[in-house]
Design a protein around this motif. Structure first.
Motif, PDB file in Angstrom:
ATOM      1  N   LYS A 158       0.844  -1.195   0.000  1.00 26.43           N
ATOM      2  CA  LYS A 158       0.000   0.000   0.000  1.00 26.43           C
ATOM      3  C   LYS A 158       0.882   1.249   0.000  1.00 26.43           C
ATOM      4  N   LYS A 159       0.334   2.301  -0.584  1.00 25.38           N
ATOM      5  CA  LYS A 159       1.039   3.574  -0.621  1.00 25.38           C
ATOM      6  C   LYS A 159       1.385   4.025   0.790  1.00 25.38           C
ATOM      7  N   GLY A 160       2.617   4.461   0.982  1.00 24.91           N
ATOM      8  CA  GLY A 160       3.068   4.943   2.287  1.00 24.91           C
ATOM      9  C   GLY A 160       3.671   3.881   3.176  1.00 24.91           C
ATOM     10  N   GLU A 161       3.537   2.593   2.807  1.00 27.82           N
ATOM     11  CA  GLU A 161       4.127   1.540   3.632  1.00 27.82           C
ATOM     12  C   GLU A 161       5.642   1.481   3.447  1.00 27.82           C
ATOM     13  N   THR A 162       6.294   0.828   4.409  1.00 27.05           N
ATOM     14  CA  THR A 162       7.738   0.630   4.350  1.00 27.05           C
ATOM     15  C   THR A 162       8.034  -0.779   3.875  1.00 27.05           C
ATOM     16  N   LYS A 181       8.638   1.595  -5.309  1.00 25.82           N
ATOM     17  CA  LYS A 181       8.689   3.053  -5.323  1.00 25.82           C
ATOM     18  C   LYS A 181       7.597   3.624  -6.213  1.00 25.82           C
ATOM     19  N   LEU A 183       4.766   2.431  -6.750  1.00 25.22           N
ATOM     20  CA  LEU A 183       3.479   2.238  -6.092  1.00 25.22           C
ATOM     21  C   LEU A 183       3.350   3.045  -4.807  1.00 25.22           C
ATOM     22  N   GLY A 184       4.323   3.907  -4.538  1.00 26.52           N
ATOM     23  CA  GLY A 184       4.206   4.849  -3.434  1.00 26.52           C
ATOM     24  C   GLY A 184       4.727   4.387  -2.103  1.00 26.52           C
ATOM     25  N   ALA A 185       5.516   3.324  -2.071  1.00 25.57           N
ATOM     26  CA  ALA A 185       6.076   2.824  -0.810  1.00 25.57           C
ATOM     27  C   ALA A 185       7.405   3.499  -0.499  1.00 25.57           C
ATOM     28  N   ARG A 186       7.775   3.441   0.785  1.00 23.72           N
ATOM     29  CA  ARG A 186       9.138   3.778   1.198  1.00 23.72           C
ATOM     30  C   ARG A 186       9.946   2.500   1.103  1.00 23.72           C
ATOM     31  N   HIS A 298       4.512   3.683 -15.760  1.00 26.63           N
ATOM     32  CA  HIS A 298       5.557   4.426 -15.041  1.00 26.63           C
ATOM     33  C   HIS A 298       6.876   4.472 -15.830  1.00 26.63           C
TER      34      HIS A 298
END
Length: 334
Positions: A158-162, A181, A183-186, A298
């Protein structure tokens, strides 16, 4: 045609560059004139006999991209002259969630891509993403599909997960960094080489630690604050450390075990943290289509380590064995 043939087990040095018959398609097959192939660790394991279902002689190779030059009489949706990338899974089955009993991967026992031509079911070829070179397109299939299924289907990122990618450097690991990256992950990585950590940062990784350093899990915990999803191909004693790094309710997806079995699993870490452990291998045709769409959306480019002529496949495999590569190793087809 020219092809790389394995006639006896004994390592990459047993591979021979030979003349073999051109493939002829059945009613539902196509023949692809390959521009480029790419290596996977599976290919190395096959030369040592360390893979199930080996039948010799055989032409190894799972990854490839090229142009369709022949098609069976029942093939309607693939045109001669189409630039394609090959989905390397055969007989996945009807269930996207799990492979069927007859699933296997192109390249031993079914002749593969280390050749000028390869025949595959027509449903196994997909349009080559136009922004990719032939080398990049050939490098994508197995690594990209493995990474996509591990990260998206199984890992449910999920976006924002590590996300943690241990042992960055191989083809799947580098694609994992790029996909996570996008997909919005750290994204964080580990490696035994600082240079590989730095290169991972150029792909989008937020940071990493050298696992040869003392207390590297503690350093990584301080850096990340805890991990939501680890995508692991290492196994061994690293697996327990991944559980220590995991947050409550985190996930670990495993697709390999280069360091062998897990020697001691500390079970309380698993159940007290409510960690979910999932296994994965390759992926379905549907996931392959979804992966290609992500790559095009992307404009992701697989990382290429080196390109060797097909005749130097043994040299290329030895480089992979030593772990010197960062990204995929490609083979140029004459």
């Amino acid at each position: 045609m020219k092809a790389i043939v394995l006639r006896e087990i004994g390592g990459p040095q047993r591979l021979k560059y030979e003349d073999v018959d051109d493939p002829t398609p059945s009613r539902k097959e196509v023949v692809v004139r390959l521009h480029t192939a790419a290596l996977n660790r599976r290919d190395v394991f096959v030369t040592y006999g360390q893979y199930p279902g080996i039948r010799l002689p055989a032409i190894p190779g799972s990854d490839g991209a090229g142009i369709v030059v022949d098609a069976g009489v029942e093939v309607k949706h693939v045109a001669i002259g189409s630039e394609v990338v090959i989905y390397p899974g055969l007989d996945w089955g009807d269930d996207v969630g799990k492979k069927g009993l007859h699933f296997h991967i192109l390249g031993v026992p079914t002749d593969g891509t280390f050749a000028q031509y390869v025949k595959v079911p027509a449903e196994n070829v997909y349009p080559k993403p136009p922004h990719l070179s032939w080398e990049e397109a050939a490098a994508l299939p197995l690594a990209g599909l493995t990474a996509y299924r591990a990260l998206v289907t199984k890992g449910q990122v999920k976006k924002g997960e590590t996300v943690l990618v241990p042992g960055v450097g191989g083809g799947v690991a580098t694609v994992l960094v790029q996909f996570a990256k996008a997909l919005g992950a750290r994204v964080y990585v580990t490696s035994s080489q600082d240079e590989k950590i730095d290169r991972a940062k150029t792909l989008g990784a937020d940071g990493g630690v050298n696992y040869t350093e003392e207390d590297w899990p503690k350093k990584l915990k301080e850096l990340t604050g805890g991990v939501d999803l680890s995508v692991d191909s290492i196994g061994g004693d690293v697996f327990d450390k991944l559980m220590s790094l995991g947050r409550i309710g985190s996930r670990i997806v495993t697709f390999g075990a280069t360091k062998g079995p897990v020697p001691q699993l500390v079970m309380p870490k698993l159940f007290l943290k409510e960690i979910t452990v999932l296994g994965t291998t390759m992926g379905s045709p549907q996931e392959f289509r979804e992966m290609l769409a992500l790559v095009e959306r992307h404009r992701i480019r697989p990382v290429l380590d080196n390109t060797y002529p097909l005749t130097d496949v043994s040299v290329a495999m030895h480089r992979m064995e030593k772990g010197d590569n960062f990204g995929k190793i490609a083979l140029s087809i004459p």
